[in-house]
Design an enzyme around this catalytic site. Structure first.
Site, PDB file in Angstrom:
ATOM      1  N   SER A  54     105.050  22.723   1.923  1.00 62.95           N
ATOM      2  CA  SER A  54     105.753  21.884   0.951  1.00 62.95           C
ATOM      3  C   SER A  54     106.918  22.651   0.325  1.00 62.95           C
ATOM      4  O   SER A  54     107.806  23.116   1.026  1.00 62.95           O
ATOM      5  CB  SER A  54     104.749  21.392  -0.098  1.00 62.95           C
ATOM      6  OG  SER A  54     105.328  20.430  -0.939  1.00 62.95           O
TER       7      SER A  54
ATOM      8  N   ASP B  63     105.052  21.020   6.688  1.00 60.97           N
ATOM      9  CA  ASP B  63     105.538  19.804   6.037  1.00 60.97           C
ATOM     10  C   ASP B  63     106.454  20.145   4.860  1.00 60.97           C
ATOM     11  O   ASP B  63     106.127  19.880   3.692  1.00 60.97           O
ATOM     12  CB  ASP B  63     104.382  18.925   5.567  1.00 60.97           C
ATOM     13  CG  ASP B  63     104.768  17.448   5.546  1.00 60.97           C
ATOM     14  OD1 ASP B  63     105.549  17.029   6.410  1.00 60.97           O
ATOM     15  OD2 ASP B  63     104.289  16.709   4.659  1.00 60.97           O
TER      16      ASP B  63
ATOM     17  N   HIS C 261     100.288  14.915   3.636  1.00 64.21           N
ATOM     18  CA  HIS C 261     101.044  16.129   3.313  1.00 64.21           C
ATOM     19  C   HIS C 261     100.191  17.383   3.528  1.00 64.21           C
ATOM     20  O   HIS C 261     100.681  18.406   4.023  1.00 64.21           O
ATOM     21  CB  HIS C 261     101.502  16.034   1.864  1.00 64.21           C
ATOM     22  CG  HIS C 261     102.600  16.981   1.484  1.00 64.21           C
ATOM     23  ND1 HIS C 261     103.666  17.267   2.306  1.00 64.21           N
ATOM     24  CD2 HIS C 261     102.810  17.704   0.342  1.00 64.21           C
ATOM     25  CE1 HIS C 261     104.480  18.118   1.696  1.00 64.21           C
ATOM     26  NE2 HIS C 261     103.974  18.406   0.517  1.00 64.21           N
TER      27      HIS C 261
END
Length: 471
Positions: free
Chosen positions: A171, A195, A282
């Site tokens: 992230s 991600d 996610h």
């Protein structure tokens, strides 16, 4: 809550639009391209290092369960630790509203120790991540600078080659790793983006976000790449590495469509359950990576232009080309053509739970019989390692002598396919009791292109298994 002097500093920066310096990490501007990347009405500075309070937690094969704290401004702590100069060093960097201690990063380290000798450093910047998102975005710049400072110190004091460093970021952590790599001139050996965060980074200049120049090799796993508005996709969709993997198309992950209650009860701990429900897609990126450490062959990525093309019957993205297919996750750097181009896209399907692994085969069934029947045909693979369940190959009008082909993603590694079992059914009462059989079944492995041919001479009534042996 921010200290009052920090609030005053941010307000001053909003008016004057200057830069702020945090020695020895350098200066940080609030001007373009960092200004207004989130359509936020105020310009922001990153917090001071002492407010972010980044901790570098060293785990090694000698201390897999208890970290040793590294002080990046006092490298004597490296000499006093179990850090080994003859090993690779993997940094694991968490993202927004997350932590590095007693969480998935330390668990990932433990898995690595089962397969390699490595220095594993969890970067815990939770104080800088537990704030409003736009502030956390800017805080990544300071954390990235701190990581770069440590790597540079290892190089200067211990002659440790940055090529032996692997940055792994989830992230916001992916862009944090990018900042570190950029500050080191792209000389870090590898950077893995799990991600990478989409809000404030999608379609921004390369110096703001992760891009292929941030390391000698950049691989990326996209699992939540639907547009943030209106679908609340947290991950980037654009290609930002040398190898960009889009498991299951990169937007909706199997197992993430459960209802709220079942998701929360399914996992260990109520907080983890709520987190998994809110950002299941996610989080899948680091779960896939972690699983790949033990099961590399179950995450083979096929080069393809799009997921739709990858899913087509008899698609052109199967089997692997002559140069092979990369393994998504821990062993992606073993791919021979890993840096031959940037933005290479790869697709694969995963499971919905467990270790998420899948092995892809192309199955072609030629039918035998006397009359057309409407129904389903299924095939199970029996191999040297294991036997698979029955997989659907086709549903519709089943015609004798016709050939039906379908790509299947098997949930275990069956090894060398030694025989197959054919089944058909239609769930319709038919007074004529029709019979069908498979006269031939061809099975091709996606990884090595090997083909296995199986033949049968019988026909069977519905729901009766027919065994076909090599021919």
């Amino acid at each position: 809550m921010l200290p009052s002097w920090t609030i005053g500093l941010l307000l001053l920066a909003t008016v004057r639009g200057k830069e702020i310096c945090y020695q020895p990490f350098g200066c940080f501007s609030d001007e373009t391209p960092w200004a207004r990347t989130c359509h936020w009405p105020f310009k922001l500075f990153p917090w001071a290092p002492k407010d972010i309070d980044t901790h570098f937690l060293l785990y090694t094969n000698e201390n897999p369960n208890n970290f040793q704290l590294i002080n990046i401004t006092n490298l004597d702590t490296i000499e006093a630790s179990n850090f080994q100069l003859d090993r690779k060093t993997r940094f694991i960097i968490h993202g927004f509203i997350d932590k590095g201690e007693d969480s998935w990063p330390s668990e990932m380290c433990k898995k690595m120790f089962k397969v390699e000798k490595v220095n594993c450093i969890c970067v815990d910047w939770r104080r800088g991540a537990l704030t409003r998102y736009t502030q956390a975005v800017h805080n990544t710049r300071v954390v990235g600078a701190e990581i770069a400072f440590l790597i540079q110190g290892l190089s200067t004091k211990f002659d440790y080659n940055p090529e032996n460093v692997h940055l792994i970021g989830h992230s916001l952590g992916a862009h944090t790793a990018a900042e570190a790599g950029r500050r080191l001139g792209g000389h870090v050996g590898r950077l893995t983006g799990l991600d990478p965060a989409q809000p404030c980074f999608q379609n921004t200049p390369e110096e703001v976000r992760l891009d292929p120049s941030d390391a000698m090799f950049v691989d990326v796993i996209h699992t939540d790449s639907a547009p943030f508005i209106p679908f609340l996709g947290f991950g980037m969709s654009q290609k930002v590495g040398h190898l960009d993997f889009y498991p299951n198309g990169g937007k909706e992950m199997p197992g993430c469509q459960k209802n709220t209650l079942s998701t929360i009860v399914d996992v260990d701990g109520i907080w983890e359950g709520i987190e998994d429900f809110a950002a299941c897609n996610h989080l899948r990126s680091y779960k896939y990576y972690s699983s790949s450490i033990f099961s590399p062959d179950g995450f083979l990525g096929y080069p393809c232009a799009s997921y739709d093309e990858f899913q087509e019957e008899e698609n052109k993205c199967f089997p692997c080309p002559a140069e092979g297919c990369p393994k998504m996750g821990h062993y992606a750097d073993q791919f021979q053509g890993k840096t031959s181009a940037v933005g290479q896209t790869f697709f694969l399907n995963t499971g919905d739970s467990g270790n998420f692994t899948r092995w892809r085969y192309r199955v072609s069934v030629t039918l035998a019989g006397k009359r057309n029947v409407h129904g389903y045909i299924r095939i199970a693979l029996y191999g040297s390692n294991a036997n698979s369940k029955q997989y659907n190959i086709f549903k519709g009008s089943l015609q004798p002598n016709a050939r039906y082909t379908h790509d299947i993603d098997v949930d275990l590694n069956v090894g060398k396919v030694q025989k197959v079992k054919f089944l058909w059914y239609n769930h319709i009462i038919d007074l004529f009791h029709p019979e069908l059989g498979a006269s031939q079944v061809m099975v091709q492995s996606g990884e090595d292109k090997t083909e296995h041919k199986f033949c049968g001479s019988d026909t069977v009534r519905e729901n009766i298994l027919q065994t076909l042996n090599p021919c």
